[in-house]
Design a protein around this motif. Structure first.
Motif, short mmCIF file in Angstrom:
data_model
loop_
_atom_site.label_atom_id
_atom_site.label_comp_id
_atom_site.label_asym_id
_atom_site.label_seq_id
_atom_site.Cartn_x
_atom_site.Cartn_y
_atom_site.Cartn_z
N ALA A 170 0.84 -1.19 0.00
CA ALA A 170 0.00 0.00 0.00
C ALA A 170 0.88 1.25 0.00
N ALA A 171 0.37 2.32 -0.56
CA ALA A 171 1.09 3.59 -0.57
C ALA A 171 1.25 4.10 0.86
N GLU A 172 2.42 4.63 1.16
CA GLU A 172 2.69 5.21 2.47
C GLU A 172 2.95 6.70 2.29
N MET A 173 1.89 7.47 2.42
CA MET A 173 1.98 8.91 2.20
C MET A 173 1.62 9.66 3.47
N ARG A 174 2.29 10.75 3.70
CA ARG A 174 1.95 11.64 4.79
C ARG A 174 2.05 13.08 4.30
N GLU A 175 1.41 13.96 5.03
CA GLU A 175 1.44 15.38 4.65
C GLU A 175 2.12 16.18 5.74
N ARG A 176 3.02 17.03 5.33
CA ARG A 176 3.67 17.91 6.29
C ARG A 176 3.49 19.36 5.85
N ILE A 177 3.51 20.24 6.81
CA ILE A 177 3.38 21.67 6.53
C ILE A 177 4.76 22.32 6.63
N VAL A 178 5.13 23.02 5.59
CA VAL A 178 6.43 23.69 5.52
C VAL A 178 6.20 25.19 5.63
N VAL A 179 6.96 25.85 6.48
CA VAL A 179 6.85 27.29 6.69
C VAL A 179 8.13 27.97 6.22
N MET A 180 8.02 29.06 5.47
CA MET A 180 9.18 29.76 4.94
C MET A 180 9.02 31.26 5.13
N HIS A 181 10.14 31.94 5.37
CA HIS A 181 10.16 33.39 5.57
C HIS A 181 11.17 34.00 4.60
N GLY A 182 10.96 35.26 4.28
CA GLY A 182 11.92 35.93 3.41
C GLY A 182 11.80 37.44 3.49
N ILE A 183 12.81 38.12 2.96
CA ILE A 183 12.85 39.58 2.88
C ILE A 183 12.98 39.97 1.41
N MET A 184 12.18 40.92 0.99
CA MET A 184 12.23 41.35 -0.40
C MET A 184 13.59 41.94 -0.74
N ASP A 185 14.13 41.51 -1.89
CA ASP A 185 15.37 42.11 -2.38
C ASP A 185 15.02 43.31 -3.26
N GLY A 186 16.00 43.87 -3.91
CA GLY A 186 15.75 45.04 -4.73
C GLY A 186 15.31 44.73 -6.13
N ASP A 187 15.09 43.46 -6.43
CA ASP A 187 14.75 43.06 -7.79
C ASP A 187 13.25 42.81 -7.94
N SER A 188 12.76 41.65 -7.43
CA SER A 188 11.36 41.29 -7.59
C SER A 188 10.97 40.28 -6.52
N PHE A 189 9.65 40.08 -6.39
CA PHE A 189 9.19 39.07 -5.45
C PHE A 189 9.64 37.69 -5.91
N TYR A 190 9.66 37.47 -7.21
CA TYR A 190 10.07 36.16 -7.74
C TYR A 190 11.49 35.82 -7.29
N SER A 191 12.42 36.72 -7.52
CA SER A 191 13.81 36.44 -7.14
C SER A 191 13.95 36.34 -5.62
N SER A 192 13.15 37.14 -4.89
CA SER A 192 13.22 37.09 -3.43
C SER A 192 12.74 35.74 -2.92
N ALA A 193 11.65 35.24 -3.49
CA ALA A 193 11.10 33.96 -3.05
C ALA A 193 12.01 32.80 -3.44
N ARG A 439 3.35 27.37 12.07
CA ARG A 439 4.13 28.60 11.88
C ARG A 439 4.97 28.87 13.13
N ALA A 440 4.40 28.63 14.30
CA ALA A 440 5.13 28.85 15.55
C ALA A 440 6.29 27.88 15.69
N GLN A 441 6.11 26.66 15.19
CA GLN A 441 7.15 25.64 15.30
C GLN A 441 8.15 25.71 14.16
N GLY A 442 7.77 26.35 13.08
CA GLY A 442 8.65 26.42 11.91
C GLY A 442 8.15 25.57 10.80
N SER A 443 7.84 24.25 11.06
CA SER A 443 7.31 23.32 10.08
C SER A 443 6.95 22.05 10.81
N SER A 444 6.21 21.16 10.11
CA SER A 444 5.83 19.87 10.69
C SER A 444 5.72 18.83 9.61
#
Length: 444
Positions: A170-193, A439-444
């Motif tokens: 049987a498939a063994e799948m689980r779901e986890r939540i990933v949290v990420m933070h960032g600061i905008m650079d001087g170029d674009s949101f795309y490059s910052s992300a 979000r408080a824990q960082g990720s799960s």
């Protein structure tokens, strides 16, 4: 009582009890014992070396692993007679050939592959662990475990009497939540992300989730902070499976901040809500195209082609040809086609009577035609430079009561904001709280 023992801590008793002759005899005895011990050690070492040499000559895994194939000894009927091969295949179609390449005869390879193939996907990589035993110099099939990327698959083994037995995994799948933070650079949101590791597939959904609160071409600058949380399914090995799903998005600038949560009501459409359960959807999005640069604002200007002062009745978003254009609000297409200086343009009438126009398109999205109802955020065309245009861009207009207004100044109607209540609110709070805990824990 102490006089009966030679062993003593008194040196005088040692001299009295131990004569020179006894010393010589003791020395000879010690030499003899030492020779016996050395002989024993040498004999033991010889036996060990001989055994090691025999084991090396008769080792079960005499084949050289090919690149990308791991070999180790599995638990089986006698460790010294077992052979294991780990195969990473591009698809299930390669299984039979791989089994033959790594030791199985053609008939057995065909039978084993036929048993495992129904449990394997038609496309996608397959990981197979082949176990064999060496009997009289020949390799004999023992067991095969073949699995899809989601860990589902089959185990084929040789049962009692030599018959093949197959069981499904049987498939063994689980779901986890990933949290990420960032600061905008001087170029674009795309490059910052991208710079902080945000998956490319989440960048456009992030911008759309906050499209009612921010114009990413004008409202967001270097130093602004963003945060997102997304769900990712993984298999038993912890490898990502499928596309990530954005659950939370927030942006904080010098003037304001906004945070939205993804929530789907039972049987309803997916919408974005603030922390209090109030929908953030408005009649119109702030920006109908992603990653564009505002090349000309609303107001009077010297027309770049006509060369005289003229009202610029919309906003120009410069972007490469082919960049997707989205309907800024839900409505019905009133016009779709070429029209003189406007080039290829689309006109949408929205539910509240407002109208939006999209000019100079390269082409229209499939299915977009007069009378078709479109959803907010649905792609309706691509950026181009048709009609009276000096370069690829989207000219975007908003008409309210038949008059052109500055799209940047259109304010949301307070009556549009709706809040969840009752059971829906309770369900939303569970979704929101789960995201906030991660979000408080960082990720799960």
């Amino acid at each position: 009582m102490g006089d009966q023992f030679v062993d003593s801590y008194d040196p005088r008793r040692w001299a009295a009890a131990w004569t020179p002759r006894q010393a010589l005899e003791g020395r000879a005895a010690r030499r003899s014992a030492s020779r016996q011990r050395l002989g024993s050690v040498g004999l033991g070492a010889g036996i060990l070396l001989a055994g090691a040499a025999a084991a090396w000559i008769a080792r079960p895994d005499a084949m050289t692993p090919r690149p990308g194939v791991a070999a180790d000894a599995p638990p089986g009927a006698g460790e010294a007679q077992s052979v294991r091969r780990t195969l990473q295949l591009a698809s299930a179609a390669e299984l039979e050939t791989a089994l033959r390449r790594f030791g199985l005869d053609a008939a057995t390879a065909a039978q084993v592959a036929a048993q495992a193939r129904p449990a394997l996907g038609a496309e996608g990589e397959v990981r197979a662990v082949l176990e064999m035993t060496r009997e009289g110099g020949a390799l004999r099939f023992y067991r095969l475990q073949a699995s899809n990327p989601d860990s589902s698959g089959a185990v084929v083994r040789r049962g009692e009497g030599g018959a093949l037995e197959t069981s499904r995994l049987a498939a063994e799948m689980r779901e986890r939540i990933v949290v990420m933070h960032g600061i905008m650079d001087g170029d674009s949101f795309y490059s910052s992300a991208v710079g902080v590791g945000v998956p490319n597939a989440l960048i456009s959904p992030f911008a759309k989730a906050l499209a009612f609160d921010f114009d990413f071409q004008r409202d967001v600058v270097a130093g602004d902070a963003f945060e997102l949380a997304y769900a990712q399914r993984t298999n038993a090995a912890g490898e990502a499976m499928g596309s990530p799903l954005l659950l939370y998005a927030s942006m904080t600038t010098q003037t304001k901040s906004a945070a939205v949560y993804r929530f789907q009501q039972p049987g309803g459409e997916v919408e974005w809500y603030d922390a209090s359960g109030r929908t953030v959807a408005r009649s119109l999005m702030r920006t109908p195209v992603d990653g564009a640069r505002v090349s000309s604002k609303f107001g009077f200007r010297i027309h770049p082609v006509l060369k005289y002062r003229k009202l610029h009745g919309g906003i120009d978003f410069a972007a490469p040809t082919g960049t997707p254009i989205y309907a800024s609000g839900a409505g019905v297409v009133e016009f779709c086609g070429p029209k003189g200086a406007n080039g290829n343009f689309t006109k949408i009438r929205h539910d509240n009577g407002w109208e939006t126009l999209y000019l100079h398109q390269n082409r229209f999205a499939p299915g977009i035609a007069v009378g078709v109802r479109v959803a907010q955020g649905q792609q309706i065309g691509e950026v181009g430079t048709t009609g009276r245009s000096t370069g690829p861009h989207l000219h975007y207009e908003v008409h309210i009561n038949g008059e052109r207004v500055d799209p940047a100044t259109v304010q949301p109607d307070p009556s549009e904001s709706k809040s969840l209540t009752g059971a829906q609110m309770q369900a939303f709070e569970q979704v929101r709280d789960r995201i906030d805990v991660n979000r408080a824990q960082g990720s799960s």
